[in-house]
Design an enzyme around this catalytic site. Structure first.
Site, PDB file in Angstrom:
ATOM      1  CD  GLU A  13      -2.847   1.340   2.497  1.00  0.00           C
ATOM      2  OE1 GLU A  13      -2.832   0.290   3.162  1.00  0.00           O
ATOM      3  OE2 GLU A  13      -3.523   2.325   2.566  1.00  0.00           O
ATOM      4  NE  ARG A  27       4.224  -7.953  11.025  1.00  0.00           N
ATOM      5  CZ  ARG A  27       3.679  -7.041   9.830  1.00  0.00           C
ATOM      6  NH1 ARG A  27       2.568  -7.615   9.179  1.00  0.00           N
ATOM      7  NH2 ARG A  27       4.046  -6.176   9.716  1.00  0.00           N
ATOM      8  CE  LYS A  87       3.705   0.247   4.275  1.00  0.00           C
ATOM      9  NZ  LYS A  87       2.292   0.079   3.603  1.00  0.00           N
TER      10      LYS A  87
HETATM   11  P1  ATP Z   1       2.932  -1.815   7.702  1.00  0.00           P
HETATM   12  O1  ATP Z   1       2.026  -2.264   8.945  1.00  0.00           O
HETATM   13  O2  ATP Z   1       4.178  -1.421   7.875  1.00  0.00           O
HETATM   14  O3  ATP Z   1       2.159  -0.726   7.273  1.00  0.00           O
HETATM   15  P2  ATP Z   1       1.448  -3.549   5.917  1.00  0.00           P
HETATM   16  O4  ATP Z   1       1.437  -5.108   5.952  1.00  0.00           O
HETATM   17  O5  ATP Z   1       0.420  -2.809   6.138  1.00  0.00           O
HETATM   18  O6  ATP Z   1       2.849  -3.156   6.710  1.00  0.00           O
HETATM   19  P3  ATP Z   1       1.507  -3.598   3.075  1.00  0.00           P
HETATM   20  O7  ATP Z   1       2.127  -2.281   2.174  1.00  0.00           O
HETATM   21  O8  ATP Z   1       0.326  -3.676   2.906  1.00  0.00           O
HETATM   22  O9  ATP Z   1       2.270  -3.218   4.537  1.00  0.00           O
HETATM   23  O10 ATP Z   1       2.489  -4.786   2.976  1.00  0.00           O
HETATM   24  C1  ATP Z   1       3.046  -5.031   1.577  1.00  0.00           C
HETATM   25  C2  ATP Z   1       3.468  -6.422   1.576  1.00  0.00           C
HETATM   26  O11 ATP Z   1       4.509  -6.434   2.626  1.00  0.00           O
HETATM   27  C3  ATP Z   1       2.287  -7.600   2.167  1.00  0.00           C
HETATM   28  O12 ATP Z   1       2.199  -8.687   1.479  1.00  0.00           O
HETATM   29  C4  ATP Z   1       2.677  -7.532   3.588  1.00  0.00           C
HETATM   30  O13 ATP Z   1       2.358  -8.900   3.928  1.00  0.00           O
HETATM   31  C5  ATP Z   1       4.249  -7.692   3.537  1.00  0.00           C
HETATM   32  N1  ATP Z   1       4.867  -7.191   4.724  1.00  0.00           N
HETATM   33  C6  ATP Z   1       4.710  -6.150   5.546  1.00  0.00           C
HETATM   34  N2  ATP Z   1       5.398  -6.096   6.723  1.00  0.00           N
HETATM   35  C7  ATP Z   1       5.909  -7.448   6.658  1.00  0.00           C
HETATM   36  C8  ATP Z   1       7.022  -8.066   7.633  1.00  0.00           C
HETATM   37  N3  ATP Z   1       7.081  -7.493   8.847  1.00  0.00           N
HETATM   38  N4  ATP Z   1       7.480  -9.373   7.217  1.00  0.00           N
HETATM   39  C9  ATP Z   1       7.068  -9.471   6.031  1.00  0.00           C
HETATM   40  N5  ATP Z   1       6.310  -9.149   5.217  1.00  0.00           N
HETATM   41  C10 ATP Z   1       5.672  -8.199   5.413  1.00  0.00           C
HETATM   42 MG    MG Z   2      -0.953  -1.711   5.679  1.00  0.00          MG
END
Ligand code: ATP
Ligand code: MG
Length: 587
Positions: free
Chosen positions: A60, A295, A305
């Protein structure tokens, strides 16, 4: 397959699944026109997908990517690379409020920097979920017409209250059984902007008594009168993740939709939506399948983020690329190489069990990547003057040191030996502690690449600070000559000559937090910021180091260092990436 390869694939359950899927040939006949779309579009072109599998990395664009995303990038792009598949970079930009183009561009740059690409068979597989808003809307109308979705007039709180709990079933909405024509009309008006935010939602009609709360008539669309960074004000209704994501995957012909474990409970819903869309004739088998992995949790950092945004916006760090942040740009500025990050991701592997990975594993990957290739140099972080009292005045002689001792073919550096030198404060002790083999009165050490010297005395000021140290050298012990081994010494210290050493600024970084899990159990991570996470010092550097054609070095006995992006000819700024040994291991 060799035993090693065998182990490699069984270590990673995703590889095993993909290998089984490929062997079963069930993915063989997929159609892919090169343009995301429903089955009707793929059928017209009648092309068999040349990619053996399709994965996707779906960030995102609401912030800068971090090391957790790097894991997901390495998994998704890495699997595609390994099995002759394709990996799509897809921006999951279905939420207008927090997303913007700056983040989109930073994500593209980060994925490229890590060394991955999204071209496959001449197709540029970069996509935006917002390009599918029309499809998502159309398909939602189809669900309504088939009595699989309805417009609910309950407000957010009522919906929440009626959802039930893990032990109690939910309660049907009073609007659940309205005629589909009425829902359709309301949905269209909703899209046309006739209702305020929060007044209506579109919900899937599944089962308010399902043991899986995600299946209790989840919301598919909500009203948001917001401007979107790509579609502007065209839409005032936006799809929820759980509706949008399976559609995005199916439109793009994704075979393996890999996400983190918190989505495990959503898998039934993902499948329900795709099954219904298949029944209606929009998609066909093989449908995308969702797989979950744990994760990455890394010690001494936060990987969210939202939390990173707080650190940046509230000025706890100097921007998104602050070298203390676990953002990909922070790691890059700190000096991490793409290869070291990929090596790290390979080492931590993929599993379904949650664990905390120690930060030292990331550091070790960097050391292992750079050790064999990094140019060596000498730096003195806390200079102390050493005078060789029996060395002639106004005399210089050249000393040689290998550029990298693992590969002497890379050649040698050279610098002068003179009467007055700099050594590090740590390399002299007035009253040596036990097992201290460096300089102290009466002791012999080798000045690396130079001579063996014997400490003869030192001078202090009235406060007791050591001002300078004195030594005598043994003229026939120069490194590289026949006499070099004549006198055996236990200590080997680095030095620079007084007239040549180049003053530089060095940033010494430590963990940003004082606790391994700063946000443990809802703790406010801000309370655990390490006040000593950045220390800036003036230091001295071997001459010509900066002029060499490299930007990353191993400073002997100290660690790995990189030139900072703000460095200028007048003020050379260098960041310490990592020390040579893990300083957190207790002896
Ligand atoms: P954040 O909480 O940091 O915003 P998010 O999962 O909401 O993380 P996205 O931009 O939606 O962030 O994530 C893109 C991809 O990265 C998704 O498939 C998510 O599962 C993966 N991802 C995000 N954080 C991790 C992590 N700590 N370990 C492994 N994969 C991750
Ligand atoms: Mg997110």
């Amino acid at each position: 397959m060799t035993t090693i390869e065998n182990n490699m694939s069984s270590q990673n359950f995703l590889r095993r699944i993909i290998e089984e899927d490929i062997a079963s040939r069930k993915l063989d006949k997929r159609l892919w026109s090169g343009i995301p779309g429903p089955i009707s579009l793929q059928k017209n072109i009648n092309e068999i997908d040349l990619a053996s599998i399709r994965t996707r990395f779906p960030p995102e664009p609401n912030g800068y990517l971090h090391i957790g995303h790097a894991k997901s990038i390495c998994i998704n792009f890495g699997l595609a690379e390994q099995y002759n598949g394709a990996c799509h970079l897809r921006f999951d930009d279905t939420n207008p409020d927090k997303e913007n183009i700056e983040y989109v561009e930073s994500i593209i740059e980060a994925v490229k920097w890590l060394g991955f690409g999204w071209y496959n068979n001449k197709r540029n597989n970069i996509y935006f979920a917002s390009d599918y808003f029309n499809y998502m809307y159309e398909f939602a109308e189809e669900l309504i017409k088939n009595n699989y979705a309805y417009i609910d007039e309950q407000n957010d709180n009522e919906i929440k209250d009626n959802r039930g709990t893990l032990t109690a079933p939910g309660i049907d909405s009073p609007w659940r059984n309205r005629h589909f024509e009425e829902s359709l009309l309301l949905f269209r008006k909703m899209k046309d902007g006739e209702y305020p935010n929060g007044s209506l939602v579109l919900r899937a009609k599944i089962d308010m008594r399902s043991p899986n709360i995600n299946m209790r008539d989840p919301v598919m669309y909500r009203i948001r009168h917001s401007s979107h960074h790509r579609t502007g004000s065209k839409w005032c209704i936006y799809p929820m993740y759980s509706w949008a994501h399976p559609i995005e995957d199916a439109l793009e012909g994704i075979t393996h939709s890999i996400c983190t474990l918190e989505f495990e409970d959503q898998r039934s819903l993902y499948n329900w939506f795709l099954e219904k869309l298949k029944e209606i004739g929009i998609f066909a088998d093989p449908l995308p399948h969702q797989y979950e992995f744990s994760r990455l949790n890394l010690s001494y950092v936060v990987t969210s983020k939202r939390k990173l945004l707080t650190l940046v916006k509230e000025g706890y760090v100097d921007g998104w690329d602050d070298p203390r942040l676990p953002t990909i740009f922070g790691l890059r500025r700190r000096g991490y190489t793409p290869r070291s990050i990929r090596l790290f991701c390979e080492r931590i592997s993929v599993s379904k069990s949650d664990s905390l990975i120690d930060y030292s594993i990331l550091e070790q990957a960097l050391r292992d990547d750079l050790d064999l290739i990094a140019t060596r140099a000498i730096a003195i972080l806390n200079p102390l003057k050493l005078i060789i009292t029996n060395y002639p005045n106004n005399h210089s002689e050249i000393c040689y040191a290998p550029i990298n001792h693992h590969d002497k073919n890379l050649g040698y550096r050279s610098f002068f030996f003179q009467k007055e030198l700099w050594i590090d404060e740590d390399d002299f002790q007035e009253n040596p502690q036990k097992n201290y083999f460096r300089l102290f009165p009466g002791n012999l050490v080798r000045l690396k690449y130079g001579y063996v010297v014997k400490c003869t005395g030192y001078k202090k000021d009235e406060k007791g600070n050591i001002l300078e140290v004195y030594a005598e050298y043994f003229p026939d012990t120069k490194s590289g000559t026949d006499g070099a081994n004549k006198i055996k010494v236990k200590g080997n210290i680095t030095w620079l000559c007084l007239t040549e050493a180049q003053p530089v600024t060095i940033n010494l970084y430590e963990h940003l937090f004082t606790k391994p899990i700063p946000d443990n159990e809802g703790n406010n991570f801000i309370n655990y910021i390490n006040p000593n996470s950045k220390k800036t010092i003036r230091a001295l550097l071997e001459p010509d180091t900066i002029n060499r054609d490299v930007k990353t070095w191993q400073f002997e006995r100290l660690g790995y260092f990189i030139i900072d992006k703000d460095s200028t000819n007048e003020n050379i700024i260098i960041n310490r990436i990592v020390t040579l040994k893990d300083s957190y291991i207790k002896n």
